[in-house]
Design a protein around this motif. Structure first.
Motif, PDB file in Angstrom:
ATOM      1  N   ALA A  72       0.951  -1.169  -0.044  1.00  0.00           N
ATOM      2  CA  ALA A  72       0.090  -0.273   0.070  1.00  0.00           C
ATOM      3  C   ALA A  72       0.913   1.286   0.191  1.00  0.00           C
ATOM      4  O   ALA A  72       0.640   2.184  -0.807  1.00  0.00           O
ATOM      5  CB  ALA A  72      -0.976  -0.031   1.127  1.00  0.00           C
ATOM      6  N   MET A  73       1.935   1.183   0.856  1.00  0.00           N
ATOM      7  CA  MET A  73       2.816   2.454   0.880  1.00  0.00           C
ATOM      8  C   MET A  73       3.427   2.681  -0.563  1.00  0.00           C
ATOM      9  O   MET A  73       3.746   3.702  -0.810  1.00  0.00           O
ATOM     10  CB  MET A  73       3.823   2.158   1.956  1.00  0.00           C
ATOM     11  CG  MET A  73       4.688   3.161   2.122  1.00  0.00           C
ATOM     12  SD  MET A  73       4.034   4.864   2.579  1.00  0.00           S
ATOM     13  CE  MET A  73       3.367   4.707   4.147  1.00  0.00           C
ATOM     14  N   ARG A  74       3.980   1.524  -1.155  1.00  0.00           N
ATOM     15  CA  ARG A  74       4.574   1.662  -2.374  1.00  0.00           C
ATOM     16  C   ARG A  74       3.331   2.267  -3.553  1.00  0.00           C
ATOM     17  O   ARG A  74       3.981   3.138  -4.223  1.00  0.00           O
ATOM     18  CB  ARG A  74       4.832   0.325  -3.129  1.00  0.00           C
ATOM     19  CG  ARG A  74       6.372   0.021  -2.257  1.00  0.00           C
ATOM     20  CD  ARG A  74       6.905  -1.444  -3.089  1.00  0.00           C
ATOM     21  NE  ARG A  74       6.097  -2.266  -2.854  1.00  0.00           N
ATOM     22  CZ  ARG A  74       6.284  -3.276  -2.143  1.00  0.00           C
ATOM     23  NH1 ARG A  74       6.969  -3.325  -1.216  1.00  0.00           N
ATOM     24  NH2 ARG A  74       5.228  -4.411  -2.175  1.00  0.00           N
ATOM     25  N   LEU A  75       2.283   1.815  -3.317  1.00  0.00           N
ATOM     26  CA  LEU A  75       1.255   2.595  -4.395  1.00  0.00           C
ATOM     27  C   LEU A  75       1.058   4.025  -3.842  1.00  0.00           C
ATOM     28  O   LEU A  75       0.867   4.733  -4.767  1.00  0.00           O
ATOM     29  CB  LEU A  75       0.035   1.662  -4.072  1.00  0.00           C
ATOM     30  CG  LEU A  75      -0.946   1.433  -5.199  1.00  0.00           C
ATOM     31  CD1 LEU A  75      -0.332   0.929  -6.242  1.00  0.00           C
ATOM     32  CD2 LEU A  75      -2.530   0.808  -4.446  1.00  0.00           C
ATOM     33  N   VAL A  76       1.153   4.453  -2.687  1.00  0.00           N
ATOM     34  CA  VAL A  76       0.668   5.777  -2.417  1.00  0.00           C
ATOM     35  C   VAL A  76       2.008   6.532  -2.956  1.00  0.00           C
ATOM     36  O   VAL A  76       2.002   7.767  -3.449  1.00  0.00           O
ATOM     37  CB  VAL A  76       0.650   5.860  -0.944  1.00  0.00           C
ATOM     38  CG1 VAL A  76       0.668   7.293  -0.520  1.00  0.00           C
ATOM     39  CG2 VAL A  76      -0.958   5.210  -0.423  1.00  0.00           C
ATOM     40  N   ILE A  77       3.252   6.137  -2.517  1.00  0.00           N
ATOM     41  CA  ILE A  77       4.392   6.675  -3.116  1.00  0.00           C
ATOM     42  C   ILE A  77       4.405   6.995  -4.683  1.00  0.00           C
ATOM     43  O   ILE A  77       4.605   8.119  -4.997  1.00  0.00           O
ATOM     44  CB  ILE A  77       5.632   6.051  -2.607  1.00  0.00           C
ATOM     45  CG1 ILE A  77       5.678   6.401  -1.031  1.00  0.00           C
ATOM     46  CG2 ILE A  77       6.933   6.778  -3.232  1.00  0.00           C
ATOM     47  CD1 ILE A  77       6.795   5.219  -0.477  1.00  0.00           C
ATOM     48  N   ARG A  78       4.031   5.892  -5.209  1.00  0.00           N
ATOM     49  CA  ARG A  78       3.834   6.060  -6.714  1.00  0.00           C
ATOM     50  C   ARG A  78       3.155   7.097  -6.980  1.00  0.00           C
ATOM     51  O   ARG A  78       3.230   7.680  -8.094  1.00  0.00           O
ATOM     52  CB  ARG A  78       3.777   4.691  -7.432  1.00  0.00           C
ATOM     53  CG  ARG A  78       3.268   4.516  -8.890  1.00  0.00           C
ATOM     54  CD  ARG A  78       4.788   5.008  -9.263  1.00  0.00           C
ATOM     55  NE  ARG A  78       4.778   5.175 -10.888  1.00  0.00           N
ATOM     56  CZ  ARG A  78       5.117   4.197 -11.785  1.00  0.00           C
ATOM     57  NH1 ARG A  78       5.652   2.995 -11.412  1.00  0.00           N
ATOM     58  NH2 ARG A  78       5.203   4.505 -13.046  1.00  0.00           N
ATOM     59  N   ALA A 135      -3.998  13.046  -6.059  1.00  0.00           N
ATOM     60  CA  ALA A 135      -3.028  11.839  -6.133  1.00  0.00           C
ATOM     61  C   ALA A 135      -3.658  10.657  -6.071  1.00  0.00           C
ATOM     62  O   ALA A 135      -3.539   9.739  -6.761  1.00  0.00           O
ATOM     63  CB  ALA A 135      -1.583  12.151  -5.672  1.00  0.00           C
ATOM     64  N   MET A 136      -4.363  10.466  -5.014  1.00  0.00           N
ATOM     65  CA  MET A 136      -4.815   9.177  -4.544  1.00  0.00           C
ATOM     66  C   MET A 136      -6.034   8.710  -5.694  1.00  0.00           C
ATOM     67  O   MET A 136      -6.256   7.762  -5.952  1.00  0.00           O
ATOM     68  CB  MET A 136      -5.420   9.007  -2.962  1.00  0.00           C
ATOM     69  CG  MET A 136      -4.468   9.269  -2.246  1.00  0.00           C
ATOM     70  SD  MET A 136      -3.355   7.841  -1.873  1.00  0.00           S
ATOM     71  CE  MET A 136      -1.913   8.361  -3.056  1.00  0.00           C
ATOM     72  N   GLN A 137      -6.679   9.814  -6.133  1.00  0.00           N
ATOM     73  CA  GLN A 137      -7.812   9.662  -7.020  1.00  0.00           C
ATOM     74  C   GLN A 137      -7.273   9.128  -8.344  1.00  0.00           C
ATOM     75  O   GLN A 137      -7.982   8.387  -9.158  1.00  0.00           O
ATOM     76  CB  GLN A 137      -8.557  10.785  -7.200  1.00  0.00           C
ATOM     77  CG  GLN A 137      -9.450  11.378  -6.109  1.00  0.00           C
ATOM     78  CD  GLN A 137     -10.178  12.500  -6.393  1.00  0.00           C
ATOM     79  OE1 GLN A 137     -10.036  13.239  -7.351  1.00  0.00           O
ATOM     80  NE2 GLN A 137     -10.962  12.928  -5.340  1.00  0.00           N
ATOM     81  N   THR A 138      -6.197   9.305  -8.757  1.00  0.00           N
ATOM     82  CA  THR A 138      -5.576   8.852  -9.731  1.00  0.00           C
ATOM     83  C   THR A 138      -5.284   7.456  -9.822  1.00  0.00           C
ATOM     84  O   THR A 138      -5.144   6.547 -10.783  1.00  0.00           O
ATOM     85  CB  THR A 138      -4.095   9.469 -10.200  1.00  0.00           C
ATOM     86  OG1 THR A 138      -3.207   9.055  -9.208  1.00  0.00           O
ATOM     87  CG2 THR A 138      -4.175  10.890 -10.376  1.00  0.00           C
ATOM     88  N   LEU A 139      -5.588   6.832  -8.598  1.00  0.00           N
ATOM     89  CA  LEU A 139      -5.144   5.187  -8.571  1.00  0.00           C
ATOM     90  C   LEU A 139      -6.598   4.678  -8.680  1.00  0.00           C
ATOM     91  O   LEU A 139      -6.595   3.330  -9.067  1.00  0.00           O
ATOM     92  CB  LEU A 139      -4.791   4.850  -7.014  1.00  0.00           C
ATOM     93  CG  LEU A 139      -3.483   5.282  -6.691  1.00  0.00           C
ATOM     94  CD1 LEU A 139      -3.333   5.198  -5.255  1.00  0.00           C
ATOM     95  CD2 LEU A 139      -2.358   4.888  -7.665  1.00  0.00           C
ATOM     96  N   GLU A 140      -7.577   5.221  -8.646  1.00  0.00           N
ATOM     97  CA  GLU A 140      -9.034   4.755  -8.968  1.00  0.00           C
ATOM     98  C   GLU A 140      -9.241   4.279 -10.399  1.00  0.00           C
ATOM     99  O   GLU A 140      -8.854   4.460 -11.299  1.00  0.00           O
ATOM    100  CB  GLU A 140     -10.151   5.688  -8.462  1.00  0.00           C
ATOM    101  CG  GLU A 140     -10.012   5.945  -6.994  1.00  0.00           C
ATOM    102  CD  GLU A 140     -11.100   7.078  -6.618  1.00  0.00           C
ATOM    103  OE1 GLU A 140     -11.817   7.611  -7.529  1.00  0.00           O
ATOM    104  OE2 GLU A 140     -11.334   7.052  -5.496  1.00  0.00           O
TER     105      GLU A 140
END
Length: 56
Positions: free
Chosen positions: A14-20, A51-56
């Motif tokens: 999860a942390m790697r995803l957030v950092i990315r 930035a988190m919305q770009t993961l959706e």
């Protein structure tokens, strides 16, 4: 693998995803900071959310 290891691996993933997401959003965040007049911590919070919305 025990539960503790599984939890740690999930947290790391999860942390790697957030950092990315934050790294990928950096160019837009720089521009947003340049244009905004709000407090920096408010702008940072908005940028993090975007930035988190770009993961959706």
């Amino acid at each position: 693998m025990n539960n503790k290891q599984a939890i740690e691996e999930a947290e790391q993933a999860a942390m790697r995803l957030v950092i990315r997401a934050v790294k990928d959003f950096l160019p837009q965040a720089k521009e947003i900071f340049r244009q905004e007049t709000d407090l920096p911590q408010d702008v940072a919070e908005d940028c993090t959310a975007e930035a988190m919305q770009t993961l959706e």
